[in-house]
Design an enzyme around this catalytic site. Structure first.
Site, PDB file in Angstrom:
ATOM      1  CG  HIS A  65      -1.659  -0.906   1.409  1.00 56.12           C
ATOM      2  ND1 HIS A  65      -2.615  -1.719   0.503  1.00 56.12           N
ATOM      3  CD2 HIS A  65      -1.720  -2.341   2.439  1.00 56.12           C
ATOM      4  CE1 HIS A  65      -3.170  -2.888   0.976  1.00 56.12           C
ATOM      5  NE2 HIS A  65      -2.527  -3.082   2.291  1.00 56.12           N
ATOM      6  CG  HIS A  95       2.507   5.582   5.723  1.00 59.99           C
ATOM      7  ND1 HIS A  95       2.027   5.469   7.302  1.00 59.99           N
ATOM      8  CD2 HIS A  95       1.401   6.094   5.418  1.00 59.99           C
ATOM      9  CE1 HIS A  95       0.997   5.908   7.402  1.00 59.99           C
ATOM     10  NE2 HIS A  95       0.458   6.381   6.066  1.00 59.99           N
ATOM     11  CG  HIS A  97      -0.883   8.468   1.923  1.00 61.78           C
ATOM     12  ND1 HIS A  97      -1.635   7.193   1.780  1.00 61.78           N
ATOM     13  CD2 HIS A  97      -0.545   8.613   3.240  1.00 61.78           C
ATOM     14  CE1 HIS A  97      -1.914   6.842   3.030  1.00 61.78           C
ATOM     15  NE2 HIS A  97      -1.127   7.570   3.846  1.00 61.78           N
ATOM     16  CD  GLU A 107      -4.447   9.275   2.674  1.00 60.34           C
ATOM     17  OE1 GLU A 107      -4.035   9.090   3.936  1.00 60.34           O
ATOM     18  OE2 GLU A 107      -5.024   8.416   2.174  1.00 60.34           O
ATOM     19  CG  HIS A 120       0.035   9.970   6.948  1.00 59.40           C
ATOM     20  ND1 HIS A 120      -0.838   9.394   6.215  1.00 59.40           N
ATOM     21  CD2 HIS A 120      -0.416  11.434   6.883  1.00 59.40           C
ATOM     22  CE1 HIS A 120      -1.848  10.264   5.691  1.00 59.40           C
ATOM     23  NE2 HIS A 120      -1.675  11.470   5.948  1.00 59.40           N
ATOM     24  CB  THR A 200      -6.384   7.924   5.573  1.00 64.40           C
ATOM     25  OG1 THR A 200      -5.092   7.382   4.871  1.00 64.40           O
ATOM     26  CG2 THR A 200      -6.331   9.058   6.224  1.00 64.40           C
ATOM     27  CB  THR A 201      -5.385   2.434   5.013  1.00 67.66           C
ATOM     28  OG1 THR A 201      -4.965   2.211   6.325  1.00 67.66           O
ATOM     29  CG2 THR A 201      -4.358   3.412   4.064  1.00 67.66           C
TER      30      THR A 201
HETATM   31  C1  LIG Z   1       1.118  -0.389  12.578  1.00 65.79           C
HETATM   32  O1  LIG Z   1      -0.204  -0.871  11.936  1.00 65.79           O
HETATM   33  C2  LIG Z   1      -0.860   0.129  11.115  1.00 65.79           C
HETATM   34  C3  LIG Z   1      -0.356   1.473  10.814  1.00 65.79           C
HETATM   35  C4  LIG Z   1      -1.195   2.597   9.908  1.00 65.79           C
HETATM   36  C5  LIG Z   1      -2.242   1.939   9.387  1.00 65.79           C
HETATM   37  N1  LIG Z   1      -2.954   2.548   8.643  1.00 65.79           N
HETATM   38  C6  LIG Z   1      -2.451   3.875   7.930  1.00 65.79           C
HETATM   39  N2  LIG Z   1      -3.335   4.660   8.263  1.00 65.79           N
HETATM   40  S1  LIG Z   1      -3.011   6.235   8.170  1.00 65.79           S
HETATM   41  N3  LIG Z   1      -2.973   6.554   6.640  1.00 65.79           N
HETATM   42  O2  LIG Z   1      -4.272   6.895   8.544  1.00 65.79           O
HETATM   43  O3  LIG Z   1      -1.809   6.564   8.889  1.00 65.79           O
HETATM   44  O4  LIG Z   1      -1.935   3.705   6.553  1.00 65.79           O
HETATM   45  C7  LIG Z   1      -1.064   3.024   6.074  1.00 65.79           C
HETATM   46  C8  LIG Z   1      -0.654   3.343   4.713  1.00 65.79           C
HETATM   47  C9  LIG Z   1       0.125   2.516   4.005  1.00 65.79           C
HETATM   48  C10 LIG Z   1       0.920   1.876   4.914  1.00 65.79           C
HETATM   49  C11 LIG Z   1       0.998   1.899   6.439  1.00 65.79           C
HETATM   50  C12 LIG Z   1      -0.149   2.349   6.827  1.00 65.79           C
HETATM   51  C13 LIG Z   1      -2.608   0.476   9.621  1.00 65.79           C
HETATM   52  C14 LIG Z   1      -2.019  -0.262  10.399  1.00 65.79           C
HETATM   53  O5  LIG Z   1      -2.273  -1.607  10.741  1.00 65.79           O
HETATM   54  C15 LIG Z   1      -3.492  -2.003  10.086  1.00 65.79           C
HETATM   55 ZN   LIG Z   2      -1.250   7.500   5.897  1.00 70.52          ZN
END
Ligand SMILES: COc1ccc(N[C@H](NS(N)(=O)=O)Oc2ccccc2)cc1OC
Ligand SMILES: [Zn+2]
Length: 262
Positions: A65, A95, A97, A107, A120, A200-201
Site C-alpha cells: 500500500h 509512510h 501517500h 490525502e 504520515h 485513512t486505510t
Molecule cells: C502499524 O499498523 C498500522 C499502521 C497504520 C495503518 N494505517 C495507516 N493509516 S493512516 N494513513 O491514517 O496512517 O495507513 C497506512 C498506509 C500505508 C502503509 C501503512 C499504513 C494501519 C496499520 O495496521 C493496520
Molecule cells: Zn497514511
C-alpha cells in the site's frame, strides 16, 4: 475479501472499502478538506514537541500500500507530545501517500487543493494502552502527524529514503533501515491544524488525533518520481502495478471542529 485485500484500484479502492469495513461510512473519517477560514484558532493549543531519537528506526518495507519505515516502540525514545495531546505518544512507523506524475497525491486537502504527497508519522498512546493494536481501536489511541510535500528543489535528506527504494520494489519486501531520524523531514515551523479522525486505510479505525503541519516540505519531482518505481504487486505476480495514487479522497466533516494552533 479476507485480510489485506483492499487497494486503490477501481474494484478494491476507497469507494468499495465500506463493504468490508462499514466504519468507512462513520462520522469521524479521514482525510478531510481543511478550510483555513473555517478553523477555530485555539489559544489554549500549545506547541507540539517531537523528541525523535535516531537509533530507534528498524527497517523500511513495501506493504503493498505504501513504503513504511518501522521504529522500536517498546520504549519512550521517539515520542510526540504537547499540542492537543493529553499524553505523550510513541512513534510506531511513518509512510507516504502520493499521486501520479504532475497530479495531486496528498490525502488531506487545503481549501480544496491537494499537495503532491503527504507523509504520515503514526504514534500510539502507550500510557493508556498496552500495544499499538489495542490503541489503534481506541478513540484516543493514535496520533498521526501529517506533513505535506510540494515539488520544487531536491530535499537534502529525502535521498536517504529514495536511495534504498530499489530494495523494496515489490510488495512484502523489507530491508534494514537503522539510524534514521525523521526530524530531518520536518519543515521549519510546527504550526498545525488538529481534528479528530480515523486511519485513512482499512481498518479505518476512528482512533486518530490528526495533527497536520501547515508548512509543507519541498522535494523534487525527481525524488517523488523514485516513489513511483515501487510496485503494489509482489515479485511472484505477473501483473506489474506501479505504486501511485495511494491516497483516499476527503471524507465528510460531519460538523467536526478543526482547530488551529497560532
Ligand atoms: C502499524 O499498523 C498500522 C499502521 C497504520 C495503518 N494505517 C495507516 N493509516 S493512516 N494513513 O491514517 O496512517 O495507513 C497506512 C498506509 C500505508 C502503509 C501503512 C499504513 C494501519 C496499520 O495496521 C493496520
Ligand atoms: Zn497514511
Amino acid at each position: 475479501m479476507t485480510g489485506d485485500q483492499w487497494g486503490y484500484g477501481k474494484e478494491d479502492g476507497p469507494s468499495a472499502w465500506h463493504i468490508n469495513y462499514p466504519v468507512a461510512l462513520g462520522n469521524r473519517q479521514s482525510p478531510i478538506d481543511i478550510v483555513p477560514d473555517e478553523t477555530t484558532l485555539d489559544r489554549d493549543l500549545g506547541p507540539i514537541f517531537l523528541d525523535y531519537d535516531s537509533c530507534t528506526s528498524i527497517n523500511i518495507s513495501n506493504n503493498g500500500h505504501s513504503v513504511v519505515v518501522e521504529f522500536v516502540d517498546s520504549d519512550d525514545r521517539s515520542m510526540i507530545r504537547g499540542g492537543p495531546l493529553d499524553n505523550p505518544y510513541r512513534l510506531k512507523q511513518f509512510h507516504f501517500h502520493w499521486g501520479e506524475k504532475g497530479h495531486e497525491g496528498s490525502e488531506h486537502t487545503v481549501a480544496g487543493l491537494g499537495y503532491a504527497s503527504e507523509l504520515h508519522l503514526v504514534h500510539w498512546n502507550a500510557v493508556k494502552y498496552r500495544s499499538f493494536t489495542d490503541a489503534a481501536s481506541a478513540p484516543d489511541g493514535l496520533a498521526v502527524l501529517g506533513i505535506f510535500l510540494e515539488t520544487g528543489d531536491d530535499h537534502r535528506w529525502l535521498h536517504l529514503i529514495t536511495d534504498v527504494l530499489f530494495m523494496v520494489k515489490y510488495k512484502d519486501s523489507v530491508t534494514d533501515f537503522k539510524g534514521f531520524n525523521p526530524k530531518c523531514l520536518l519543515p521549519n515551523r510546527l504550526h498545525y491544524w488538529t481534528y479528530l479522525g480515523s486511519l485513512t486505510t482499512p481498518p479505518l479505525h476512528e482512533s486518530v488525533t490528526w495533527i497536520l503541519l501547515k508548512e509543507p516540505i519541498v522535494v523534487s519531482d525527481k525524488q517523488l518520481g523514485m516513489f513511483r518505481m515501487l510496485l503494489f504487486n509482489g515479485e511472484e505476480e505477473d501483473e506489474r502495478k506501479k505504486m501511485e495514487n495511494n491516497f483516499r479522497p476527503p471524507q465528510p466533516l460531519n460538523g467536526r471542529e478543526v482547530r488551529s494552533s497560532n
